[in-house]
Scaffold this active site. Structure first.
Site, PDB file in Angstrom:
ATOM      1  N   ARG A 179       7.663  -4.953 -60.559  1.00 11.64           N
ATOM      2  CA  ARG A 179       7.332  -5.627 -59.285  1.00 11.64           C
ATOM      3  C   ARG A 179       6.917  -4.613 -58.223  1.00 11.64           C
ATOM      4  O   ARG A 179       5.991  -4.834 -57.440  1.00 11.64           O
ATOM      5  CB  ARG A 179       8.543  -6.431 -58.832  1.00 11.64           C
ATOM      6  CG  ARG A 179       8.268  -7.344 -57.661  1.00 11.64           C
ATOM      7  CD  ARG A 179       7.874  -8.710 -58.123  1.00 11.64           C
ATOM      8  NE  ARG A 179       7.520  -9.579 -57.024  1.00 11.64           N
ATOM      9  CZ  ARG A 179       7.603 -10.904 -57.071  1.00 11.64           C
ATOM     10  NH1 ARG A 179       8.030 -11.481 -58.169  1.00 11.64           N
ATOM     11  NH2 ARG A 179       7.247 -11.637 -56.054  1.00 11.64           N
ATOM     12  N   MET A 207       1.544 -17.354 -53.879  1.00 16.02           N
ATOM     13  CA  MET A 207       2.840 -17.712 -54.422  1.00 16.02           C
ATOM     14  C   MET A 207       3.654 -16.529 -54.925  1.00 16.02           C
ATOM     15  O   MET A 207       4.371 -16.622 -55.921  1.00 16.02           O
ATOM     16  CB  MET A 207       2.657 -18.743 -55.540  1.00 16.02           C
ATOM     17  CG  MET A 207       1.986 -20.027 -55.079  1.00 16.02           C
ATOM     18  SD  MET A 207       2.790 -20.782 -53.645  1.00 16.02           S
ATOM     19  CE  MET A 207       4.281 -21.406 -54.410  1.00 16.02           C
ATOM     20  N   ILE A 248       6.272 -13.304 -53.453  1.00 14.30           N
ATOM     21  CA  ILE A 248       6.975 -12.673 -52.342  1.00 14.30           C
ATOM     22  C   ILE A 248       6.442 -11.260 -52.163  1.00 14.30           C
ATOM     23  O   ILE A 248       6.399 -10.474 -53.114  1.00 14.30           O
ATOM     24  CB  ILE A 248       8.488 -12.631 -52.616  1.00 14.30           C
ATOM     25  CG1 ILE A 248       9.036 -14.050 -52.738  1.00 14.30           C
ATOM     26  CG2 ILE A 248       9.223 -11.896 -51.500  1.00 14.30           C
ATOM     27  CD1 ILE A 248       8.757 -14.919 -51.544  1.00 14.30           C
ATOM     28  N   ASN A 275       1.783 -16.700 -42.503  1.00 11.97           N
ATOM     29  CA  ASN A 275       1.925 -17.595 -43.658  1.00 11.97           C
ATOM     30  C   ASN A 275       1.985 -19.035 -43.194  1.00 11.97           C
ATOM     31  O   ASN A 275       2.444 -19.340 -42.090  1.00 11.97           O
ATOM     32  CB  ASN A 275       3.209 -17.271 -44.434  1.00 11.97           C
ATOM     33  CG  ASN A 275       3.390 -18.166 -45.660  1.00 11.97           C
ATOM     34  OD1 ASN A 275       2.506 -18.255 -46.504  1.00 11.97           O
ATOM     35  ND2 ASN A 275       4.526 -18.844 -45.733  1.00 11.97           N
ATOM     36  N   THR A 276       1.527 -19.940 -44.032  1.00  7.82           N
ATOM     37  CA  THR A 276       1.699 -21.364 -43.792  1.00  7.82           C
ATOM     38  C   THR A 276       2.565 -21.938 -44.903  1.00  7.82           C
ATOM     39  O   THR A 276       2.388 -21.611 -46.081  1.00  7.82           O
ATOM     40  CB  THR A 276       0.351 -22.105 -43.706  1.00  7.82           C
ATOM     41  OG1 THR A 276       0.603 -23.499 -43.469  1.00  7.82           O
ATOM     42  CG2 THR A 276      -0.514 -21.906 -44.920  1.00  7.82           C
ATOM     43  N   HIS A 277       3.555 -22.752 -44.485  1.00 12.39           N
ATOM     44  CA  HIS A 277       4.519 -23.316 -45.431  1.00 12.39           C
ATOM     45  C   HIS A 277       4.552 -24.825 -45.267  1.00 12.39           C
ATOM     46  O   HIS A 277       4.605 -25.321 -44.124  1.00 12.39           O
ATOM     47  CB  HIS A 277       5.908 -22.727 -45.190  1.00 12.39           C
ATOM     48  CG  HIS A 277       6.947 -23.231 -46.139  1.00 12.39           C
ATOM     49  ND1 HIS A 277       6.990 -22.853 -47.477  1.00 12.39           N
ATOM     50  CD2 HIS A 277       7.972 -24.102 -45.954  1.00 12.39           C
ATOM     51  CE1 HIS A 277       7.992 -23.482 -48.059  1.00 12.39           C
ATOM     52  NE2 HIS A 277       8.607 -24.236 -47.163  1.00 12.39           N
ATOM     53  N   ASP A 323       8.230 -12.041 -42.951  1.00 10.57           N
ATOM     54  CA  ASP A 323       9.118 -10.875 -42.929  1.00 10.57           C
ATOM     55  C   ASP A 323       9.606 -10.614 -44.355  1.00 10.57           C
ATOM     56  O   ASP A 323       9.092 -11.192 -45.319  1.00 10.57           O
ATOM     57  CB  ASP A 323      10.265 -11.062 -41.928  1.00 10.57           C
ATOM     58  CG  ASP A 323      11.234 -12.188 -42.304  1.00 10.57           C
ATOM     59  OD1 ASP A 323      12.075 -12.548 -41.466  1.00 10.57           O
ATOM     60  OD2 ASP A 323      11.142 -12.707 -43.455  1.00 10.57           O
ATOM     61  N   ASP A 333      10.404 -16.976 -46.318  1.00 11.68           N
ATOM     62  CA  ASP A 333      10.120 -17.993 -45.305  1.00 11.68           C
ATOM     63  C   ASP A 333      11.113 -17.938 -44.151  1.00 11.68           C
ATOM     64  O   ASP A 333      11.451 -18.963 -43.551  1.00 11.68           O
ATOM     65  CB  ASP A 333      10.126 -19.385 -45.948  1.00 11.68           C
ATOM     66  CG  ASP A 333       9.047 -19.504 -47.007  1.00 11.68           C
ATOM     67  OD1 ASP A 333       9.252 -20.251 -47.969  1.00 11.68           O
ATOM     68  OD2 ASP A 333       8.003 -18.835 -46.874  1.00 11.68           O
TER      69      ASP A 333
HETATM   70  N1  LIG Z   1       8.056 -11.281 -48.012  1.00 10.09           N
HETATM   71  C1  LIG Z   1       7.533 -12.531 -48.008  1.00 10.09           C
HETATM   72  N2  LIG Z   1       6.500 -12.810 -48.802  1.00 10.09           N
HETATM   73  C2  LIG Z   1       5.950 -14.061 -48.789  1.00 10.09           C
HETATM   74  C3  LIG Z   1       6.505 -15.070 -47.981  1.00 10.09           C
HETATM   75  C4  LIG Z   1       7.605 -14.735 -47.130  1.00 10.09           C
HETATM   76  O1  LIG Z   1       8.101 -15.572 -46.346  1.00 10.09           O
HETATM   77  N3  LIG Z   1       8.097 -13.459 -47.186  1.00 10.09           N
HETATM   78  N4  LIG Z   1       5.988 -16.370 -48.037  1.00 10.09           N
HETATM   79  C5  LIG Z   1       5.242 -16.652 -49.255  1.00 10.09           C
HETATM   80  C6  LIG Z   1       4.717 -18.029 -49.385  1.00 10.09           C
HETATM   81  N5  LIG Z   1       5.841 -18.881 -49.814  1.00 10.09           N
HETATM   82  C7  LIG Z   1       6.225 -19.905 -48.996  1.00 10.09           C
HETATM   83  O2  LIG Z   1       5.594 -20.223 -47.965  1.00 10.09           O
HETATM   84  C8  LIG Z   1       6.509 -18.610 -51.032  1.00 10.09           C
HETATM   85  C9  LIG Z   1       5.756 -18.418 -52.191  1.00 10.09           C
HETATM   86  C10 LIG Z   1       6.387 -18.115 -53.393  1.00 10.09           C
HETATM   87  C11 LIG Z   1       7.770 -18.023 -53.463  1.00 10.09           C
HETATM   88  C12 LIG Z   1       8.429 -17.644 -54.751  1.00 10.09           C
HETATM   89  O3  LIG Z   1       9.605 -17.904 -54.961  1.00 10.09           O
HETATM   90  N6  LIG Z   1       7.640 -16.978 -55.627  1.00 10.09           N
HETATM   91  C13 LIG Z   1       8.155 -16.442 -56.927  1.00 10.09           C
HETATM   92  C14 LIG Z   1       7.187 -16.675 -58.070  1.00 10.09           C
HETATM   93  C15 LIG Z   1       6.547 -18.040 -58.042  1.00 10.09           C
HETATM   94  C16 LIG Z   1       5.308 -18.056 -58.958  1.00 10.09           C
HETATM   95  O4  LIG Z   1       4.853 -16.977 -59.389  1.00 10.09           O
HETATM   96  O5  LIG Z   1       4.803 -19.179 -59.204  1.00 10.09           O
HETATM   97  C17 LIG Z   1       8.276 -14.927 -56.811  1.00 10.09           C
HETATM   98  O6  LIG Z   1       7.584 -14.326 -55.937  1.00 10.09           O
HETATM   99  O7  LIG Z   1       8.998 -14.375 -57.649  1.00 10.09           O
HETATM  100  C18 LIG Z   1       8.534 -18.241 -52.316  1.00 10.09           C
HETATM  101  C19 LIG Z   1       7.899 -18.537 -51.101  1.00 10.09           C
HETATM  102  C20 LIG Z   1       4.177 -15.597 -49.458  1.00 10.09           C
HETATM  103  N7  LIG Z   1       4.864 -14.325 -49.567  1.00 10.09           N
HETATM  104  N1  LIG Z   2       5.711 -21.646 -50.277  1.00  9.74           N
HETATM  105  C1  LIG Z   2       4.308 -21.435 -50.410  1.00  9.74           C
HETATM  106  C2  LIG Z   2       3.583 -22.733 -50.459  1.00  9.74           C
HETATM  107  O1  LIG Z   2       4.093 -23.728 -50.948  1.00  9.74           O
HETATM  108  N2  LIG Z   2       2.344 -22.724 -49.928  1.00  9.74           N
HETATM  109  C3  LIG Z   2       1.559 -23.921 -49.873  1.00  9.74           C
HETATM  110  O2  LIG Z   2       0.605 -23.937 -50.925  1.00  9.74           O
HETATM  111  C4  LIG Z   2      -0.419 -24.860 -50.522  1.00  9.74           C
HETATM  112  C5  LIG Z   2      -1.739 -24.229 -50.842  1.00  9.74           C
HETATM  113  O3  LIG Z   2      -2.728 -25.218 -50.802  1.00  9.74           O
HETATM  114  P1  LIG Z   2      -4.227 -24.847 -51.308  1.00  9.74           P
HETATM  115  O4  LIG Z   2      -4.077 -24.086 -52.607  1.00  9.74           O
HETATM  116  O5  LIG Z   2      -4.866 -26.199 -51.479  1.00  9.74           O
HETATM  117  O6  LIG Z   2      -4.844 -24.004 -50.236  1.00  9.74           O
HETATM  118  C6  LIG Z   2      -0.237 -25.114 -49.021  1.00  9.74           C
HETATM  119  O7  LIG Z   2       0.360 -26.394 -48.778  1.00  9.74           O
HETATM  120  C7  LIG Z   2       0.725 -24.026 -48.621  1.00  9.74           C
HETATM  121  O8  LIG Z   2       1.540 -24.357 -47.523  1.00  9.74           O
END
Ligand SMILES: Nc1nc2c(c(=O)[nH]1)N[C@@H](CN(C=O)c1ccc(C(=O)N[C@@H](CCC(=O)O)C(=O)O)cc1)CN2
Ligand SMILES: NCC(=O)N[C@@H]1O[C@H](COP(=O)([O-])[O-])[C@@H](O)[C@H]1O
EC number: 2.1.2.2
Length: 206
Positions: free
Chosen positions: A69, A94, A96, A111-113, A145, A149
């Site tokens: 990682r 998707m 972190i 980021n948008t959640h 951060d 999220d």
């Molecule tokens: N340091 C951070 N990185 C990211 C954040 C954040 O808040 N802090 N937000 C994400 C986007 N997100 C929610 O909005 C989010 C996306 C993915 C995960 C997650 O658990 N991912 C897993 C793997 C999932 C996969 O590969 O399908 C992982 O990373 O191991 C949690 C929150 C963007 N980055």
């Molecule tokens: N936690 C991360 C997460 O769930 N992110 C979400 O993925 C979608 C992407 O849509 P898109 O692929 O149609 O742009 C969006 O709804 C975004 O908030």
């Protein structure tokens, strides 16, 4: 970000990329204060096609291509750094972001959640909200951060949950809000910056 030149943005995505496409469309409008200079993905996904169609450079940094990682995090950091962005936007990205990336771009990642944080963080916010039985959910745009999220919130908007909603129908209605809200917040931050104490964030008024 200078007062006149548009902010340079790298967008990171992992999926359908409809939020990316909306941001591309917004950035094409005369006077929008940001330019998308590159799109980065962590997997093969339609988001790359949206970048190609718009003539925007793209790159892919797959976790599976790296020993661990930390190596992936360093490679993603290097790939984004090559574009010297003012802002990074994660729009359905998707993964972190790790310590290397946060050291390089912390404070400048938006980021948008698809939920009203701090409720329902993580990769499955829409499904989790639906399963809980909430009547109102929504969208959150926040600074990223090192947590998941947990970053300072920049904007939120509610979306009512219908009795007949499934994950797909609810998520699409949330995305409608996200597509507008993200473009608005990115423009505001590009124009006026953001002040944050690590828990709360403020975009100075006009
Ligand atoms: N340091 C951070 N990185 C990211 C954040 C954040 O808040 N802090 N937000 C994400 C986007 N997100 C929610 O909005 C989010 C996306 C993915 C995960 C997650 O658990 N991912 C897993 C793997 C999932 C996969 O590969 O399908 C992982 O990373 O191991 C949690 C929150 C963007 N980055
Ligand atoms: N936690 C991360 C997460 O769930 N992110 C979400 O993925 C979608 C992407 O849509 P898109 O692929 O149609 O742009 C969006 O709804 C975004 O908030």
């Amino acid at each position: 970000m200078s007062a006149s030149a548009p902010a340079k943005i790298v967008v990171l995505a992992s999926g359908a990329g409809t939020l990316l496409r909306s941001l591309i469309d917004a950035a094409r409008v005369e006077g929008y204060p940001a330019d998308i200079v590159a799109v980065g993905v962590d997997r093969d996904c339609p988001a790359t096609t949206h970048a190609d169609d718009a003539g925007i450079k793209s790159f892919r940094v797959r976790l599976g291509d790296y020993a661990d990682r930390a190596a992936w995090d360093a490679a993603l950091t290097e790939a984004v750094h090559a574009y010297v962005p003012d802002l990074v936007v994660t729009a359905g990205f998707m993964k972190i972001l790790g310590p290397s990336f946060m050291a390089a771009f912390g404070g400048r990642i938006i980021n948008t959640h698809p939920a009203l944080l701090p409720s329902f963080p993580g990769a499955h916010g829409v499904a989790d909200a639906l399963a809980y039985g909430v009547k109102v959910t929504g969208a959150t745009v926040h600074l990223v951060d090192s947590g998941i999220d947990t970053g300072p919130i920049l904007a939120q908007e509610t979306v009512a949950v219908s009795d007949d909603d499934d994950e797909a129908s609810l998520h699409e209605r949330i995305k409608v809000v996200e597509r507008r809200l993200l473009a608005e917040v990115v423009a505001a931050v590009a124009l006026r910056g953001v002040i944050s104490d690590g828990r709360k964030a403020l975009i100075p008024s006009e």
